[in-house]
Write a protein that holds these residues in place. Structure first.
Motif, PDB file in Angstrom:
ATOM      1  N   ARG A  50       0.821  -1.202   0.000  1.00 34.20           N
ATOM      2  CA  ARG A  50       0.000   0.000   0.000  1.00 34.20           C
ATOM      3  C   ARG A  50       0.868   1.271   0.000  1.00 34.20           C
ATOM      4  N   ASP A  53       1.894   1.699  -3.542  1.00 35.52           N
ATOM      5  CA  ASP A  53       0.745   2.166  -4.333  1.00 35.52           C
ATOM      6  C   ASP A  53       0.483   3.650  -4.081  1.00 35.52           C
ATOM      7  N   CYS A  54       0.626   4.057  -2.810  1.00 38.50           N
ATOM      8  CA  CYS A  54       0.424   5.475  -2.458  1.00 38.50           C
ATOM      9  C   CYS A  54       1.426   6.349  -3.202  1.00 38.50           C
ATOM     10  N   ARG A  57       0.369   6.851  -6.696  1.00 36.62           N
ATOM     11  CA  ARG A  57      -0.800   7.728  -6.811  1.00 36.62           C
ATOM     12  C   ARG A  57      -0.433   9.194  -6.579  1.00 36.62           C
ATOM     13  N   VAL A  58       0.496   9.441  -5.659  1.00 36.19           N
ATOM     14  CA  VAL A  58       0.949  10.813  -5.409  1.00 36.19           C
ATOM     15  C   VAL A  58       1.620  11.373  -6.648  1.00 36.19           C
ATOM     16  N   ASP A  62      -2.763  12.404  -7.237  1.00 37.04           N
ATOM     17  CA  ASP A  62      -3.819  12.158  -6.251  1.00 37.04           C
ATOM     18  C   ASP A  62      -3.437  12.852  -4.934  1.00 37.04           C
ATOM     19  N   ALA A  65      -4.073  10.775  -1.546  1.00 32.84           N
ATOM     20  CA  ALA A  65      -3.479   9.440  -1.396  1.00 32.84           C
ATOM     21  C   ALA A  65      -2.798   9.269  -0.034  1.00 32.84           C
ATOM     22  N   ARG A  66      -2.067  10.288   0.409  1.00 35.57           N
ATOM     23  CA  ARG A  66      -1.350  10.164   1.682  1.00 35.57           C
ATOM     24  C   ARG A  66      -2.323  10.009   2.852  1.00 35.57           C
ATOM     25  N   HIS A  68      -5.348   8.715   2.770  1.00 32.82           N
ATOM     26  CA  HIS A  68      -5.909   7.370   2.739  1.00 32.82           C
ATOM     27  C   HIS A  68      -4.899   6.347   3.237  1.00 32.82           C
ATOM     28  N   LEU A  69      -3.623   6.527   2.843  1.00 31.15           N
ATOM     29  CA  LEU A  69      -2.581   5.596   3.279  1.00 31.15           C
ATOM     30  C   LEU A  69      -2.440   5.624   4.791  1.00 31.15           C
ATOM     31  N   LYS A  70      -2.489   6.818   5.369  1.00 31.08           N
ATOM     32  CA  LYS A  70      -2.346   6.946   6.817  1.00 31.08           C
ATOM     33  C   LYS A  70      -3.430   6.155   7.538  1.00 31.08           C
ATOM     34  N   ASP A  72      -5.152   3.559   6.290  1.00 33.71           N
ATOM     35  CA  ASP A  72      -4.954   2.123   6.035  1.00 33.71           C
ATOM     36  C   ASP A  72      -3.830   1.557   6.907  1.00 33.71           C
TER      37      ASP A  72
END
Length: 330
Positions: A50, A53-54, A57-58, A62, A65-66, A68-70, A72
């Motif tokens: 992940r 993937d982040c 996306r950055v 996106d 993205a950061r 959402h990653l945080k 997850d």
């Protein structure tokens, strides 16, 4: 005095080795956990996946993205922590550990040398002083006045040996605590066993504990190094390093000057050493059984003149303390 390049590099290699060993230990603990709890290995795989993937996306623009990653990662790490605790492992079992958490085994914390670096520096200074073991016993904490006579006044002093030594010790303490502000150099004179070497060692320990570099050499050792450096057929790196260090260390102690076999070479090298260190504003402590007149006759007028002009001369009086100590043990 700063560590030499080789000493500094050795200290930093030590930090690198600690980091390597700690990484290896962390990897071993990680494999242990993976073997016992395969779900945690899968969680770590998802965390890595992940994060990658982040990053993609950055780069693709996106902006969320950061965030959402945080969210997850927080969820995955919570699952991991729950599994670790259930299996009886501490929460940080898979994390990298450090011998010194303050600098994380780098030697530097908050842009300054860490206390663990300074401790290693102090250990190096003790080791290279040439009297590390001796200083455990010969220091101000172990100094005693009861072996000095306190009944009769010494004619030259107008006071007893003990009263005089109390004054001398106070001066030596001040010298060590305030060096180099209270002067750079001392010449101790007096007969055998009156405390010259003990006092130089007391001063040496105080200086080293202040991270001031000290090297102790008997006069024979000193002139042997000079001789090897000047006349040695083979270029010995350790001899050259010792020669340079004699001239550049913060404090040089020359013990028992006058016990060496004297000749023109010795006299010239003594003058060079004294004069060079004065020029470099480096301190020197010399102990000798010779009087000032005997120093002049043994070496030269210019040696004696440089000492008289730049050293604090402290004569010591009394009987051989070492003989008194032996007598008390019988």
């Amino acid at each position: 005095m700063a560590l030499s390049n080789s000493q500094y590099n050795a200290v930093m290699r030590g930090y690198e080795e600690r980091q390597r060993l700690q990484r290896r230990a962390m990897e071993a603990r990680t494999q242990e956990v993976y073997k016992k709890i395969p779900q945690i290995q899968e969680l770590d795989r998802q965390i890595s996946s992940r994060a990658a993937d982040c990053a993609r996306r950055v780069l693709g623009g996106d902006t969320k993205a950061r965030e959402h990653l945080k969210e997850d990662l927080a969820d995955l790490k919570e699952q991991k922590l729950t599994l670790l605790k259930a299996a009886g492992y501490p929460a940080d079992y898979m994390e990298l550990r450090y011998d010194c958490p303050d600098c994380q085994d780098t030697g530097y914390a908050n842009g300054k040398r860490c206390h663990c670096f300074e401790r290693q520096r102090l250990n190096i200074l003790y080791a290279q002083s040439n009297i590390e073991a001796v200083l455990k016993e010969e220091n101000f904490d172990h100094l005693r006045f009861d072996f000095y006579d306190d009944t009769e006044k010494v004619p030259q002093l107008g006071m007893t040996e003990r009263a005089y030594m109390e004054v001398v010790v106070r001066q030596c303490r001040e010298f060590a605590q305030q060096y180099p502000d209270k002067g750079n150099s001392i010449l101790f004179t007096g007969g055998t066993g009156v405390g010259k070497t003990f006092l130089t060692n007391c001063i040496a320990k105080e200086l080293i504990d202040r991270c001031i570099s000290v090297i102790y050499l008997s006069s024979n050792e000193l002139f042997e190094i000079f001789s090897k450096y000047k006349f040695g057929r083979d270029s010995e790196e350790d001899v050259e390093e010792s020669y340079r260090y004699i001239l550049d260390c913060d404090m040089l102690i020359i013990d028992d000057l006058g016990t060496e076999l004297n000749n023109s070479f010795v006299s010239s090298q003594l003058f060079y050493c004294i004069n060079e260190r004065i020029g470099r504003k480096k301190g020197t402590i010399i102990s000798t059984n010779l009087s000032m007149g005997m120093l002049k006759d043994t070496y030269s007028d210019r040696v004696t003149s440089r000492i008289m002009s730049n050293y604090r001369v402290i004569p010591l009086y009394g009987a051989d303390i070492r003989m008194k100590k032996r007598a008390t043990r019988l």
